[in-house]
Design an enzyme around this catalytic site. Structure first.
Site, PDB file in Angstrom:
ATOM      1  N   LYS A  54      -8.543 -12.959   0.781  1.00  0.00           N
ATOM      2  CA  LYS A  54      -7.451 -11.921   1.596  1.00  0.00           C
ATOM      3  C   LYS A  54      -7.944 -11.091   2.904  1.00  0.00           C
ATOM      4  O   LYS A  54      -6.486 -11.021   3.524  1.00  0.00           O
ATOM      5  CB  LYS A  54      -7.680 -10.948   0.323  1.00  0.00           C
ATOM      6  CG  LYS A  54      -6.025 -10.392  -0.047  1.00  0.00           C
ATOM      7  CD  LYS A  54      -6.361  -9.792  -1.423  1.00  0.00           C
ATOM      8  CE  LYS A  54      -7.614  -8.843  -0.812  1.00  0.00           C
ATOM      9  NZ  LYS A  54      -7.658  -7.891  -2.567  1.00  0.00           N
ATOM     10  N   GLN A  98      -9.101  -4.677  -7.153  1.00  0.00           N
ATOM     11  CA  GLN A  98      -9.365  -5.872  -7.904  1.00  0.00           C
ATOM     12  C   GLN A  98      -9.155  -5.281  -9.159  1.00  0.00           C
ATOM     13  O   GLN A  98     -10.437  -4.378  -9.732  1.00  0.00           O
ATOM     14  CB  GLN A  98     -10.768  -5.863  -7.664  1.00  0.00           C
ATOM     15  CG  GLN A  98     -10.424  -6.224  -6.050  1.00  0.00           C
ATOM     16  CD  GLN A  98      -9.855  -8.001  -6.044  1.00  0.00           C
ATOM     17  OE1 GLN A  98      -9.602  -7.899  -4.523  1.00  0.00           O
ATOM     18  NE2 GLN A  98     -10.326  -8.620  -6.590  1.00  0.00           N
ATOM     19  N   ASP A 127       0.137  -5.061  -6.794  1.00  0.00           N
ATOM     20  CA  ASP A 127       0.066  -5.942  -7.731  1.00  0.00           C
ATOM     21  C   ASP A 127       1.228  -6.216  -8.526  1.00  0.00           C
ATOM     22  O   ASP A 127       0.779  -7.145  -9.460  1.00  0.00           O
ATOM     23  CB  ASP A 127      -1.716  -5.427  -8.214  1.00  0.00           C
ATOM     24  CG  ASP A 127      -2.840  -5.808  -7.422  1.00  0.00           C
ATOM     25  OD1 ASP A 127      -1.985  -7.095  -7.618  1.00  0.00           O
ATOM     26  OD2 ASP A 127      -3.274  -5.306  -7.778  1.00  0.00           O
TER      27      ASP A 127
HETATM   28  N1  LIG Z   1      -5.851  -6.484  -8.403  1.00  0.00           N
HETATM   29  C1  LIG Z   1      -6.039  -7.885  -8.867  1.00  0.00           C
HETATM   30  N2  LIG Z   1      -5.101  -8.887  -8.778  1.00  0.00           N
HETATM   31  C2  LIG Z   1      -5.781  -9.709  -8.372  1.00  0.00           C
HETATM   32  O1  LIG Z   1      -4.236 -10.473  -7.871  1.00  0.00           O
HETATM   33  C3  LIG Z   1      -6.303 -10.457  -8.355  1.00  0.00           C
HETATM   34  C4  LIG Z   1      -7.595  -9.762  -9.411  1.00  0.00           C
HETATM   35  N3  LIG Z   1      -7.277  -7.933  -8.999  1.00  0.00           N
HETATM   36  N4  LIG Z   1      -8.842 -10.028  -9.933  1.00  0.00           N
HETATM   37  C5  LIG Z   1      -8.682 -11.634  -9.673  1.00  0.00           C
HETATM   38  C6  LIG Z   1      -7.966 -12.635  -9.231  1.00  0.00           C
HETATM   39  C7  LIG Z   1      -8.253 -13.929  -9.200  1.00  0.00           C
HETATM   40  N5  LIG Z   1      -7.425 -13.849  -8.010  1.00  0.00           N
HETATM   41  C8  LIG Z   1      -7.883 -14.969  -6.974  1.00  0.00           C
HETATM   42  C9  LIG Z   1      -6.382 -15.098  -5.819  1.00  0.00           C
HETATM   43  C10 LIG Z   1      -6.480 -16.117  -5.208  1.00  0.00           C
HETATM   44  C11 LIG Z   1      -7.765 -17.206  -5.058  1.00  0.00           C
HETATM   45  C12 LIG Z   1      -7.995 -17.833  -4.110  1.00  0.00           C
HETATM   46  O2  LIG Z   1      -7.363 -18.243  -3.123  1.00  0.00           O
HETATM   47  N6  LIG Z   1      -8.386 -19.391  -4.840  1.00  0.00           N
HETATM   48  C13 LIG Z   1      -8.693 -20.161  -3.488  1.00  0.00           C
HETATM   49  C14 LIG Z   1      -9.460 -20.560  -3.225  1.00  0.00           C
HETATM   50  C15 LIG Z   1     -10.524 -21.154  -2.401  1.00  0.00           C
HETATM   51  C16 LIG Z   1     -11.928 -21.032  -1.583  1.00  0.00           C
HETATM   52  O3  LIG Z   1     -12.116 -20.128  -1.869  1.00  0.00           O
HETATM   53  O4  LIG Z   1     -12.996 -22.213  -2.206  1.00  0.00           O
HETATM   54  C17 LIG Z   1      -8.635 -21.219  -4.291  1.00  0.00           C
HETATM   55  O5  LIG Z   1      -7.809 -22.374  -5.840  1.00  0.00           O
HETATM   56  O6  LIG Z   1      -7.895 -22.079  -3.676  1.00  0.00           O
HETATM   57  C18 LIG Z   1      -8.539 -16.670  -6.208  1.00  0.00           C
HETATM   58  C19 LIG Z   1      -8.554 -15.383  -6.832  1.00  0.00           C
HETATM   59  C20 LIG Z   1      -7.173 -12.513  -7.911  1.00  0.00           C
HETATM   60  N7  LIG Z   1      -7.243 -11.639  -8.552  1.00  0.00           N
END
Ligand SMILES: Nc1nc(=O)c2c([nH]1)NC[C@@H]1CN(c3ccc(C(=O)N[C@@H](CCC(=O)O)C(=O)O)cc3)C=[N+]21
Ligand SMILES: NC(=O)C1=CN([C@@H]2O[C@H](COP(=O)(O)OP(=O)(O)OC[C@H]3O[C@@H](n4cnc5c(N)ncnc54)[C@H](OP(=O)(O)O)[C@@H]3O)[C@@H](O)[C@H]2O)C=CC1
Length: 300
Positions: A54, A98, A127
């Site tokens: 992020k 988070q 969110d």
């Molecule tokens: N208030 C709140 N809002 C959320 O939206 C929230 C949260 N808490 N807590 C955790 C979860 C999890 N989450 C993710 C979002 C993007 C990736 C992301 O960027 N994923 C990449 C990872 C790439 C890497 O670094 O390997 C992908 O899937 O390609 C992961 C996890 C949002 N969340």
């Protein structure tokens, strides 16, 4: 024929460029750059990934970001004080606490998550977790759309996958993914984003007794469970579209909720992990942060 891989990363990058261009216009109109404030209590692994990606994405889009790390032992009063500080800081456009907050087993103090989310100013609630924003969404007149479901809607729209009249099965009923996802796809017409809606939606969860049978009826199967590779090929109708929301860390690798290799042989299209829904969540968060800044600038 193996399934088409739905390239969430590529679509996210398109959306981020669109947001970056909009940010530039907003700032050149004499406004301060939008700012996103994230609060991370403790060290949830999925949250760590999110926070890192992020910050990078904000910088690239011209959005300022700040991260307040708080120890797992933070009390509810301390966290509420932090939220109040961010609510009243005019430089902060969007606030994201988070989730999950640390459980007692993970050194937490038993903070009431709901109380914290309720405290976030709805106009900064990027969110879309606050009751006002959830209510507006439910009624089909959303202000902010929740980032992960909105990312999925964008993915379906931009890859030309029709939802109208289709049977969508959402596995998982969390407030952050499952519930809003189901609600958005079931809306009449396109009140929740681009022209994707009018689906027939089934919500499955841990008490669903015949999960395999239900999943097999899906034209579009959305897995938001948090259990590595629990959706296996026998749970997928041949030719279905499979959207994998899961972010699970297994031996230092990220894996989804879908057993990708076997699912790919049955589905017509599928999102990978990483590179699927995750990057879209971040793109939509940037979108919401800019929207928040615009609303605040307009005094709404
Ligand atoms: N208030 C709140 N809002 C959320 O939206 C929230 C949260 N808490 N807590 C955790 C979860 C999890 N989450 C993710 C979002 C993007 C990736 C992301 O960027 N994923 C990449 C990872 C790439 C890497 O670094 O390997 C992908 O899937 O390609 C992961 C996890 C949002 N969340
Ligand atoms: N890619 C992204 O951008 C994001 C990814 N995530 C990831 O998505 C996953 C889900 O997150 P989240 O929605 O917050 O998770 P929650 O833990 O809040 O909810 C999980 C849901 O799955 C259900 N469930 C659990 N076990 C089973 C089972 N055996 N069969 C059927 N349903 C089951 C639960 O049912 P019940 O309600 O009965 O307990 C619950 O509704 C996680 O891996 C998370 O890290 C989350 C947010 C964004």
């Amino acid at each position: 024929m193996p399934a088409t891989r739905l390239d969430g990363k590529k679509i996210a990058s398109e959306i981020r460029s669109e947001v970056a261009a909009d940010v530039e216009t907003f700032v050149s109109g004499g406004n301060h750059p939008p700012q996103l404030a994230a609060v991370l209590v403790g060290e949830d692994p999925a949250s760590q990934v999110y926070v890192r990606n992020k910050e990078r994405a904000c910088a690239k889009a011209g959005i300022a970001s700040r991260l307040d790390r708080m120890p797992a032992a933070t009390t509810q009063a301390e966290l509420l004080a932090k939220v109040a500080e961010l609510n009243s800081d005019p430089a902060v456009s969007g606030i994201l606490v988070q989730l999950p907050l640390p459980s007692k087993a993970n050194g937490g103090t038993g903070i009431d998550e709901r109380a914290v989310l309720d405290a976030i100013d709805p106009i900064k609630d990027v969110d879309a977790f606050s009751p006002v924003n959830v209510g507006l969404l439910m009624q089909g007149r959303p202000r902010f759309l929740p980032c992960t479901p909105h990312g999925i809607v964008q993915l379906l729209h931009r890859t030309g996958i029709e939802t109208s009249g289709k049977h969508v099965v959402v596995v998982g009923r969390s407030d952050i993914v499952g519930k809003p996802m189901a609600m958005m796809l079931a809306q009449k017409d396109s009140t929740c984003g681009p022209a994707v809606a009018n689906a027939t939606v089934t919500i499955a969860h841990s008490r669903t007794s015949n999960l395999t049978e239900i999943c097999r009826q899906a034209d579009i199967l959305i897995a938001a469970v948090g259990r590595p590779e629990m959706i296996t090929a026998d749970m997928i109708q041949p030719g279905a579209v499979v959207i994998d929301v899961g972010i699970n860390r297994v031996e230092d690798k990220l894996v989804g909720d879908v057993a990708f290799d076997e699912a790919e042989a049955v589905a017509s299209a599928i999102t990978p992990v990483p590179g699927g829904v995750g990057p879209l969540t971040i793109a939509m968060l940037l979108h919401n942060t800019l929207m928040a800044a615009k609303m605040q600038a307009a005094g709404k």
